[in-house]
Design a protein around this motif. Structure first.
Motif, mmCIF file in Angstrom:
data_model
loop_
_atom_site.group_PDB
_atom_site.id
_atom_site.type_symbol
_atom_site.label_atom_id
_atom_site.label_comp_id
_atom_site.label_asym_id
_atom_site.label_seq_id
_atom_site.Cartn_x
_atom_site.Cartn_y
_atom_site.Cartn_z
ATOM 1 N N ILE A 1 26.899 34.969 32.695
ATOM 2 C CA ILE A 1 28.093 35.347 32.294
ATOM 3 C C ILE A 1 29.259 34.750 32.835
ATOM 4 O O ILE A 1 30.319 34.354 32.091
ATOM 5 C CB ILE A 1 28.145 37.218 32.529
ATOM 6 C CG1 ILE A 1 27.252 37.791 31.563
ATOM 7 C CG2 ILE A 1 29.552 37.415 32.630
ATOM 8 C CD1 ILE A 1 27.033 39.260 31.971
ATOM 9 N N ARG A 2 28.929 34.645 34.132
ATOM 10 C CA ARG A 2 30.222 33.625 34.723
ATOM 11 C C ARG A 2 30.250 32.282 34.237
ATOM 12 O O ARG A 2 31.311 31.945 34.034
ATOM 13 C CB ARG A 2 29.683 33.604 36.328
ATOM 14 C CG ARG A 2 30.577 32.802 37.154
ATOM 15 C CD ARG A 2 30.320 32.530 38.506
ATOM 16 N NE ARG A 2 28.886 32.262 38.963
ATOM 17 C CZ ARG A 2 28.737 30.565 38.571
ATOM 18 N NH1 ARG A 2 29.514 29.943 38.456
ATOM 19 N NH2 ARG A 2 27.243 30.460 38.917
ATOM 20 N N LEU A 3 29.070 31.647 34.052
ATOM 21 C CA LEU A 3 29.175 30.286 33.550
ATOM 22 C C LEU A 3 29.738 30.142 31.817
ATOM 23 O O LEU A 3 30.347 29.289 31.866
ATOM 24 C CB LEU A 3 27.873 29.695 33.381
ATOM 25 C CG LEU A 3 27.361 29.239 35.049
ATOM 26 C CD1 LEU A 3 25.878 28.783 34.650
ATOM 27 C CD2 LEU A 3 28.181 28.265 35.551
ATOM 28 N N ASN A 4 29.568 31.098 31.198
ATOM 29 C CA ASN A 4 29.870 31.409 29.804
ATOM 30 C C ASN A 4 31.296 31.381 30.129
ATOM 31 O O ASN A 4 32.138 31.021 28.822
ATOM 32 C CB ASN A 4 29.232 32.564 29.217
ATOM 33 C CG ASN A 4 27.904 32.037 28.764
ATOM 34 O OD1 ASN A 4 27.539 31.142 28.572
ATOM 35 N ND2 ASN A 4 27.104 33.173 28.528
ATOM 36 N N GLN A 5 32.144 32.209 30.828
ATOM 37 C CA GLN A 5 33.682 32.254 31.178
ATOM 38 C C GLN A 5 34.282 31.214 31.713
ATOM 39 O O GLN A 5 35.373 31.337 31.905
ATOM 40 C CB GLN A 5 33.592 33.642 31.974
ATOM 41 C CG GLN A 5 33.236 34.809 31.137
ATOM 42 C CD GLN A 5 33.717 36.123 31.678
ATOM 43 O OE1 GLN A 5 34.267 36.192 32.622
ATOM 44 N NE2 GLN A 5 33.020 37.244 31.309
ATOM 45 N N LYS B 1 33.931 30.180 34.877
ATOM 46 C CA LYS B 1 34.270 30.440 36.335
ATOM 47 C C LYS B 1 33.348 29.980 37.391
ATOM 48 O O LYS B 1 32.133 29.924 36.909
ATOM 49 C CB LYS B 1 34.417 32.082 36.491
ATOM 50 C CG LYS B 1 35.571 32.510 35.540
ATOM 51 C CD LYS B 1 35.388 33.858 35.538
ATOM 52 C CE LYS B 1 36.943 34.493 34.947
ATOM 53 N NZ LYS B 1 36.452 35.506 33.875
ATOM 54 N N SER B 2 33.943 29.373 38.480
ATOM 55 C CA SER B 2 32.836 28.863 39.290
ATOM 56 C C SER B 2 32.493 30.006 40.508
ATOM 57 O O SER B 2 33.269 31.003 40.466
ATOM 58 C CB SER B 2 33.659 27.722 39.943
ATOM 59 O OG SER B 2 34.555 28.060 40.670
ATOM 60 N N ALA C 1 32.419 42.909 38.500
ATOM 61 C CA ALA C 1 32.535 43.591 37.054
ATOM 62 C C ALA C 1 33.941 43.439 36.382
ATOM 63 O O ALA C 1 34.202 42.884 35.256
ATOM 64 C CB ALA C 1 32.218 44.894 36.929
ATOM 65 N N ASP C 2 35.087 43.775 37.271
ATOM 66 C CA ASP C 2 36.452 43.600 36.846
ATOM 67 C C ASP C 2 36.930 42.088 36.407
ATOM 68 O O ASP C 2 37.494 41.749 35.492
ATOM 69 C CB ASP C 2 37.668 44.047 37.999
ATOM 70 C CG ASP C 2 37.479 45.706 37.824
ATOM 71 O OD1 ASP C 2 36.963 46.326 36.976
ATOM 72 O OD2 ASP C 2 38.045 46.046 38.777
ATOM 73 N N ILE C 3 36.501 41.113 37.632
ATOM 74 C CA ILE C 3 36.709 39.641 37.506
ATOM 75 C C ILE C 3 35.935 38.917 35.913
ATOM 76 O O ILE C 3 36.476 38.418 35.316
ATOM 77 C CB ILE C 3 36.406 38.943 38.383
ATOM 78 C CG1 ILE C 3 37.046 39.259 39.682
ATOM 79 C CG2 ILE C 3 36.303 37.476 38.230
ATOM 80 C CD1 ILE C 3 36.438 38.972 41.037
#
Length: 76
Positions: free
Chosen positions: A9-13, A15-16, A51-53
């Motif tokens: 999820i983080r990578l798809n957005q 975000k590092s 979760a918010d981020i």
């Protein structure tokens, strides 16, 4: 949802881990990386912030969505 999915999820957005760590108030990226790799479990407060981020539901990211179903089955 698994920790691998948290990473995806983080990578798809785009975000590092460094971005996440700074947003969460960690001094080093490893503070967040350890959560993502399952070395450390986040507090409820940190889980909510993650979760918010990521604009995700904290329950979906960190908690078993079948917990209520399991409770009902065990109490019967």
């Amino acid at each position: 949802m698994t920790l691998k999915t948290l990473r995806e999820i983080r990578l798809n957005q785009g975000k590092s881990q460094t971005f996440m760590a700074k947003k969460l108030g960690y001094k080093y990226a490893s503070g967040y990386a350890n959560i993502e790799m399952g070395r450390n479990k986040p507090s409820l407060e940190i889980a909510k912030k993650i979760a918010d981020i990521l604009n995700e539901d904290v329950n979906v990211l960190f908690f078993n969505k079948n917990i209520h179903n399991l409770s009902k089955n065990n109490s019967a």
